[in-house]
Design a protein around this motif. Sequence first.
Motif, PDB file in Angstrom:
ATOM      1  N   ILE A 150     -13.668   3.451   9.052  1.00  0.00           N
ATOM      2  CA  ILE A 150     -14.612   2.368   9.338  1.00  0.00           C
ATOM      3  C   ILE A 150     -13.821   1.163   9.828  1.00  0.00           C
ATOM      4  N   VAL A 151     -14.076   0.749  11.053  1.00  0.00           N
ATOM      5  CA  VAL A 151     -13.367  -0.383  11.663  1.00  0.00           C
ATOM      6  C   VAL A 151     -14.246  -1.621  11.552  1.00  0.00           C
ATOM      7  N   GLY A 152     -13.820  -2.572  10.720  1.00  0.00           N
ATOM      8  CA  GLY A 152     -14.652  -3.716  10.380  1.00  0.00           C
ATOM      9  C   GLY A 152     -15.368  -3.394   9.089  1.00  0.00           C
ATOM     10  N   CYS A 169     -16.900  12.208   1.425  1.00  0.00           N
ATOM     11  CA  CYS A 169     -15.925  11.854   2.466  1.00  0.00           C
ATOM     12  C   CYS A 169     -14.772  11.028   1.903  1.00  0.00           C
ATOM     13  N   THR A 170     -13.613  11.191   2.513  1.00  0.00           N
ATOM     14  CA  THR A 170     -12.506  10.257   2.317  1.00  0.00           C
ATOM     15  C   THR A 170     -12.757   9.095   3.271  1.00  0.00           C
ATOM     16  N   ILE A 171     -12.777   7.875   2.754  1.00  0.00           N
ATOM     17  CA  ILE A 171     -13.156   6.729   3.577  1.00  0.00           C
ATOM     18  C   ILE A 171     -11.987   5.756   3.716  1.00  0.00           C
ATOM     19  N   LEU A 172     -11.558   5.574   4.946  1.00  0.00           N
ATOM     20  CA  LEU A 172     -10.545   4.582   5.288  1.00  0.00           C
ATOM     21  C   LEU A 172     -11.252   3.391   5.929  1.00  0.00           C
ATOM     22  N   TYR A 173     -10.673   2.203   5.772  1.00  0.00           N
ATOM     23  CA  TYR A 173     -11.249   1.052   6.475  1.00  0.00           C
ATOM     24  C   TYR A 173     -10.138   0.174   7.017  1.00  0.00           C
ATOM     25  N   ALA A 174     -10.404  -0.444   8.151  1.00  0.00           N
ATOM     26  CA  ALA A 174      -9.467  -1.381   8.774  1.00  0.00           C
ATOM     27  C   ALA A 174     -10.108  -2.752   8.776  1.00  0.00           C
ATOM     28  N   LYS A 175      -9.389  -3.707   8.231  1.00  0.00           N
ATOM     29  CA  LYS A 175      -9.900  -5.076   8.105  1.00  0.00           C
ATOM     30  C   LYS A 175      -8.701  -6.003   8.013  1.00  0.00           C
ATOM     31  N   ARG A 176      -8.828  -7.183   8.625  1.00  0.00           N
ATOM     32  CA  ARG A 176      -7.685  -8.103   8.607  1.00  0.00           C
ATOM     33  C   ARG A 176      -7.260  -8.469   7.186  1.00  0.00           C
ATOM     34  N   GLN A 177      -8.236  -8.782   6.338  1.00  0.00           N
ATOM     35  CA  GLN A 177      -7.937  -9.131   4.951  1.00  0.00           C
ATOM     36  C   GLN A 177      -8.439  -8.000   4.043  1.00  0.00           C
ATOM     37  N   PRO A 178      -7.531  -7.148   3.547  1.00  0.00           N
ATOM     38  CA  PRO A 178      -7.967  -6.024   2.698  1.00  0.00           C
ATOM     39  C   PRO A 178      -8.666  -6.503   1.429  1.00  0.00           C
ATOM     40  N   LEU A 187     -15.933   0.933  -4.282  1.00  0.00           N
ATOM     41  CA  LEU A 187     -16.529   1.502  -3.071  1.00  0.00           C
ATOM     42  C   LEU A 187     -15.949   2.864  -2.706  1.00  0.00           C
ATOM     43  N   GLY A 188     -14.858   3.234  -3.358  1.00  0.00           N
ATOM     44  CA  GLY A 188     -14.223   4.520  -3.063  1.00  0.00           C
ATOM     45  C   GLY A 188     -13.580   4.552  -1.691  1.00  0.00           C
ATOM     46  N   VAL A 189     -12.890   3.476  -1.329  1.00  0.00           N
ATOM     47  CA  VAL A 189     -12.291   3.365   0.008  1.00  0.00           C
ATOM     48  C   VAL A 189     -10.818   3.007  -0.104  1.00  0.00           C
ATOM     49  N   ARG A 190     -10.117   3.201   1.016  1.00  0.00           N
ATOM     50  CA  ARG A 190      -8.698   2.829   1.077  1.00  0.00           C
ATOM     51  C   ARG A 190      -8.405   2.114   2.381  1.00  0.00           C
ATOM     52  N   HIS A 191      -7.666   1.010   2.293  1.00  0.00           N
ATOM     53  CA  HIS A 191      -7.301   0.255   3.486  1.00  0.00           C
ATOM     54  C   HIS A 191      -6.274   1.036   4.301  1.00  0.00           C
ATOM     55  N   ALA A 192      -6.390   0.955   5.623  1.00  0.00           N
ATOM     56  CA  ALA A 192      -5.444   1.627   6.516  1.00  0.00           C
ATOM     57  C   ALA A 192      -5.220   0.768   7.749  1.00  0.00           C
ATOM     58  N   SER A 193      -4.067   0.934   8.357  1.00  0.00           N
ATOM     59  CA  SER A 193      -3.829   0.283   9.646  1.00  0.00           C
ATOM     60  C   SER A 193      -4.666   1.004  10.701  1.00  0.00           C
ATOM     61  N   MET A 194      -4.859   0.376  11.850  1.00  0.00           N
ATOM     62  CA  MET A 194      -5.607   1.030  12.917  1.00  0.00           C
ATOM     63  C   MET A 194      -4.932   2.321  13.335  1.00  0.00           C
ATOM     64  N   HIS A 207     -17.700  -1.245  13.339  1.00  0.00           N
ATOM     65  CA  HIS A 207     -18.591  -2.245  12.746  1.00  0.00           C
ATOM     66  C   HIS A 207     -17.966  -3.634  12.784  1.00  0.00           C
ATOM     67  N   CYS A 208     -17.134  -3.894  13.773  1.00  0.00           N
ATOM     68  CA  CYS A 208     -16.439  -5.169  13.895  1.00  0.00           C
ATOM     69  C   CYS A 208     -17.159  -6.070  14.905  1.00  0.00           C
ATOM     70  N   PRO A 209     -16.987  -7.386  14.802  1.00  0.00           N
ATOM     71  CA  PRO A 209     -17.560  -8.277  15.812  1.00  0.00           C
ATOM     72  C   PRO A 209     -16.783  -8.164  17.115  1.00  0.00           C
ATOM     73  N   LEU A 210     -17.379  -8.600  18.205  1.00  0.00           N
ATOM     74  CA  LEU A 210     -16.684  -8.659  19.490  1.00  0.00           C
ATOM     75  C   LEU A 210     -15.964  -9.997  19.585  1.00  0.00           C
ATOM     76  N   THR A 211     -14.651  -9.946  19.615  1.00  0.00           N
ATOM     77  CA  THR A 211     -13.796 -11.131  19.721  1.00  0.00           C
ATOM     78  C   THR A 211     -12.720 -10.820  20.758  1.00  0.00           C
ATOM     79  N   PRO A 212     -11.945 -11.821  21.166  1.00  0.00           N
ATOM     80  CA  PRO A 212     -10.821 -11.510  22.069  1.00  0.00           C
ATOM     81  C   PRO A 212      -9.900 -10.434  21.488  1.00  0.00           C
ATOM     82  N   GLU A 213      -9.765 -10.403  20.164  1.00  0.00           N
ATOM     83  CA  GLU A 213      -8.884  -9.439  19.515  1.00  0.00           C
ATOM     84  C   GLU A 213      -9.454  -8.017  19.557  1.00  0.00           C
ATOM     85  N   THR A 214     -10.785  -7.893  19.502  1.00  0.00           N
ATOM     86  CA  THR A 214     -11.392  -6.557  19.449  1.00  0.00           C
ATOM     87  C   THR A 214     -11.908  -6.071  20.796  1.00  0.00           C
TER      88      THR A 214
END
Length: 321
Positions: A150-152, A169-178, A187-194, A207-214
């Motif tokens: 899950i991205v965002g 499911c095994t659930i990974l998520y990417a977020k700037r601030q874990p 939540l049964g999730v684990r932070h991961a790099s992109m 599920h991330c906002p549209l920004t210059p970074e994304t």
Amino acid sequence: MPETIVLLDMTASERAEKLRALLPPGFVLTHGTTRGDAHMKEIIAEADYAISGQVGVSADVLRAARKLKLLHKWGVGVDNIDVAAAKELGIKVARTTGSNAVPVAEFALGLTLAALRFIGYGHAELKKGHWRTGHMPGDAYTLSGKTVGIVGFGAIGKNVAKLLKGFGCTILYAKRQPLDAAQEAALGVRHASMAELLAQSDVVSLHCPLTPETTNLIDAAAFRAMKKTAVLVNVARGGVVNEADLVVALRAKEIAGAAMDVFSVEPLPADSELLTLDNLVVTPHLAAMAADNFAPTVRRMFANIEHVSRGEPVPPLDLVV
């Protein structure tokens, strides 16, 4: 004298009447009847408040407003609103933070299953009279027990994670601030790099906002990093995915499939190459639409408008500027 709220989106009269039924006293509602900035300039000119759903609101449109106090997003993403211009013009901007989290999360799950099992393809072919059980665009896969990235990880991403629990499911998520360890455990999730998320996931859900970074976050390099059996799901914003690279990746079977509810240009042009792909599910920005979520969200928007009308602040959760 009643104050005027204008819905900038082109809207059917039946839907407008549903909105009017929820109007607080002292307000009238008008709405768009065609698309384009020229029409929006006309209808915003004398409005006290404006609501935008899927339409973009440019500085040019905002400058045509002679007495606008508040522009309210019907939803969450404000990337298609010129927020800087609104601030410069003294127009408040608000949104309904988290209001569509459950409908969008459920829709993302639906698109995931449709992409994995070729539900959209089977439906379209059968409507043409073709029984295609032996001629699928690729191999179909189950969701149960798979790894989902899950991205965002805001309100929508967290709701997706909750829904996926039942699939084991095994659930990974990417977020700037874990999240902290307790939140992750709940939540049964684990932070991961992109990089980790793309390499390990069977489903990549955006599920991330549209920004210059994304912008163009998911491009040719990202598709090469994904599993060949993986699917991509986008209910975030069209610009997060490089659509030209997606077409190439799907045609070359670099990934197994994808599902898109949002696009860089909306409405999606009829000649878009995206519409030629059998391993892509497409829907016209439907994820937030749910009849049982209509009244609660509209009442919240109208409540924020009433706050401004009475000279009160918009609740911090919903205030953008």
